[in-house]
Write a protein that holds these residues in place. Structure first.
Motif, PDB file in Angstrom:
ATOM      1  N   LEU A  19       0.078   1.686  -0.973  1.00 36.42           N
ATOM      2  CA  LEU A  19       1.471   1.872  -1.394  1.00 36.42           C
ATOM      3  C   LEU A  19       2.173   2.917  -0.529  1.00 36.42           C
ATOM      4  N   CYS A  20       1.450   3.971  -0.238  1.00 36.06           N
ATOM      5  CA  CYS A  20       2.039   5.012   0.609  1.00 36.06           C
ATOM      6  C   CYS A  20       2.362   4.467   2.002  1.00 36.06           C
ATOM      7  N   LEU A  21       1.444   3.660   2.531  1.00 36.25           N
ATOM      8  CA  LEU A  21       1.661   3.088   3.863  1.00 36.25           C
ATOM      9  C   LEU A  21       2.815   2.087   3.859  1.00 36.25           C
ATOM     10  N   ILE A  22       2.988   1.379   2.727  1.00 38.43           N
ATOM     11  CA  ILE A  22       4.121   0.445   2.622  1.00 38.43           C
ATOM     12  C   ILE A  22       5.435   1.203   2.677  1.00 38.43           C
ATOM     13  N   PHE A  23       5.496   2.304   1.913  1.00 33.78           N
ATOM     14  CA  PHE A  23       6.723   3.101   1.929  1.00 33.78           C
ATOM     15  C   PHE A  23       6.963   3.712   3.305  1.00 33.78           C
ATOM     16  N   MET A  24       5.870   3.967   4.003  1.00 31.49           N
ATOM     17  CA  MET A  24       6.001   4.546   5.341  1.00 31.49           C
ATOM     18  C   MET A  24       6.181   3.458   6.407  1.00 31.49           C
ATOM     19  N   GLU A  25       6.119   2.175   5.948  1.00 28.40           N
ATOM     20  CA  GLU A  25       6.312   1.018   6.823  1.00 28.40           C
ATOM     21  C   GLU A  25       5.332   1.007   7.999  1.00 28.40           C
ATOM     22  N   MET A  26       4.105   1.396   7.677  1.00 22.85           N
ATOM     23  CA  MET A  26       3.050   1.338   8.696  1.00 22.85           C
ATOM     24  C   MET A  26       2.295   0.029   8.512  1.00 22.85           C
ATOM     25  N   TRP A  27       2.948  -1.067   8.939  1.00 21.28           N
ATOM     26  CA  TRP A  27       2.444  -2.411   8.659  1.00 21.28           C
ATOM     27  C   TRP A  27       1.118  -2.711   9.356  1.00 21.28           C
ATOM     28  N   VAL A  28       0.862  -2.032  10.432  1.00 20.45           N
ATOM     29  CA  VAL A  28      -0.402  -2.271  11.146  1.00 20.45           C
ATOM     30  C   VAL A  28      -1.601  -1.910  10.263  1.00 20.45           C
ATOM     31  N   LEU A  29      -1.424  -0.915   9.421  1.00 21.69           N
ATOM     32  CA  LEU A  29      -2.508  -0.506   8.510  1.00 21.69           C
ATOM     33  C   LEU A  29      -2.401  -1.185   7.146  1.00 21.69           C
ATOM     34  N   VAL A  30      -1.165  -1.526   6.755  1.00 17.49           N
ATOM     35  CA  VAL A  30      -0.974  -2.121   5.429  1.00 17.49           C
ATOM     36  C   VAL A  30      -1.640  -3.488   5.333  1.00 17.49           C
ATOM     37  N   VAL A  31      -1.424  -4.321   6.350  1.00 20.14           N
ATOM     38  CA  VAL A  31      -1.956  -5.693   6.299  1.00 20.14           C
ATOM     39  C   VAL A  31      -3.484  -5.706   6.176  1.00 20.14           C
ATOM     40  N   PRO A  32      -4.219  -4.946   7.006  1.00 19.41           N
ATOM     41  CA  PRO A  32      -5.682  -4.940   6.841  1.00 19.41           C
ATOM     42  C   PRO A  32      -6.121  -4.425   5.467  1.00 19.41           C
TER      43      PRO A  32
END
Length: 359
Positions: free
Chosen positions: A267-280
């Motif tokens: 969730l934190c990565l989604i808010f930070m829009e770090m999609w490279v880490l969110v998808v995995p």
């Protein structure tokens, strides 16, 4: 249950299972010997037949005297025969020399009766020897009391251990014995089994059966625990999905904490829009969900297998305790029930073969 004692339980056990009589006799506990000696001593004190009256008829008087002498001899010989018979009963082996003295005294008394028909040979010496034999009063062996004391201690500590466990299992408030599924109980049971195996004079099928039954009870308790414990069943699975619970099996809530942290991180990565880490991470969480569902199905299937084995072990134990399976045949079934050597060690298998050379 306040009046329960291990010695009283042993006495009751001996009363129910006559096969145990020789074991108790070696420790100086044999009421049959005492009763037989008392009976012989009472018979020895009976008045012998009285001589016949003389009629004046020589032939008739000789016949009467002959019958009198034969009856007089039988009167004592019956007691001598009983005395010889009681020497065949199981008793303390250290007093065997005293038994030989009794036999020698009987031979002497019979010889005296033959040489002096109708004359009381005097049985006080025989009675004294019999009393010494029954009371274990053997002056030639002053250490006999210590030997008997040690044997009775072994009877209580070694032969009585299965009875102690049985009593503890029937009394919920009894904490003298650790739980059957504990490592402490397993170590204690194996130690008592080894002590029993090394104490040859205690070897008896009834005691051996009691120890093997106790080992089966312990294994059955472990099986029950395996069936109801998800963590135990999960550890039996192969190719488990990598998770924190695999690395830290003693941490009960490991997976919940692990996936909660991963979810928060996602969730934190989604808010930070770090999609490279969110998808995995999302992919990993979805794969983990599917893997845990599959693992749950495998756990239930494995539980069914364990339950079937538990029922098989219980049937084996019931058949063994009822006498349908002998000790010698039990060893093969134990190896089938314990393929991974989880419950039975070599001592158990050694006990199953302890009496294989007996007639």
């Amino acid at each position: 249950m306040a009046d329960w004692s291990i010695w009283k339980a042993l006495e009751d056990w001996r009363g129910r299972r006559h096969e145990l009589a020789p074991v108790f006799a070696r420790a100086g506990v044999a009421p049959d010997v005492e009763s037989a000696i008392n009976m012989v001593c009472v018979n020895l004190k009976r008045h012998p037949p009285t001589p016949p009256l003389v009629t004046g008829d020589k032939t008739r008087d000789e016949e009467s005297v002959g019958m009198y002498h034969a009856g007089f001899y039988r009167h004592f010989d019956e007691s001598f025969y009983r005395a010889e018979s009681l020497l065949q009963l199981s008793w303390v082996p250290e007093v065997a020399p005293l038994g030989e003295r009794i036999r020698a005294e009987i031979v002497r008394l019979r010889q005296a009766l033959r040489e002096h028909p109708g004359k009381n040979p005097g049985t006080d010496g025989l009675e004294k020897l019999l009393r010494q034999y029954g009371n274990l009063d053997f002056p030639d062996m002053p250490q006999l009391a210590g030997i008997l004391s040690e044997r009775r201690r072994q009877l209580i500590d070694v032969a009585g251990y299965p009875l102690l466990v049985q009593h503890a299992l029937t009394d919920p408030c009894n904490d003298d014995i650790p739980p059957l599924t504990s490592a402490e109980f397993r170590l204690e049971l194996m130690a008592r089994m080894r002590a029993y195996k090394e104490t040859e004079w205690l070897h008896n099928r009834v005691i051996t059966n009691a120890y093997v039954t106790l080992a089966l009870e312990m294994a059955l308790a472990h099986k029950r625990l395996d069936v109801i414990d998800d963590a135990r069943v999960a550890r039996l699975l192969k190719n488990r999905w990598p998770s924190l619970s695999v690395l830290l099996p003693e941490f009960d809530q490991a997976d919940q904490v692990w996936y909660l942290l991963l979810t928060i991180l996602t969730l934190c990565l989604i808010f930070m829009e770090m999609w490279v880490l969110v998808v995995p991470l999302i992919l990993w969480l979805n794969l983990s969900l599917g893997a845990h569902r599959r693992e749950k199905r495998e756990i239930e299937a494995r539980r069914g297998q364990l339950l079937a084995r538990m029922k098989s072990m219980k049937r084996t134990k019931d058949r063994f305790t009822s006498g349908s399976i002998s000790l010698e045949k039990l060893a093969f079934q134990l190896r089938q029930l314990d393929e991974n050597d989880e419950y039975f060690d070599d001592t158990v298998y050694e006990l199953t073969g302890l009496h294989q050379h007996e007639a």
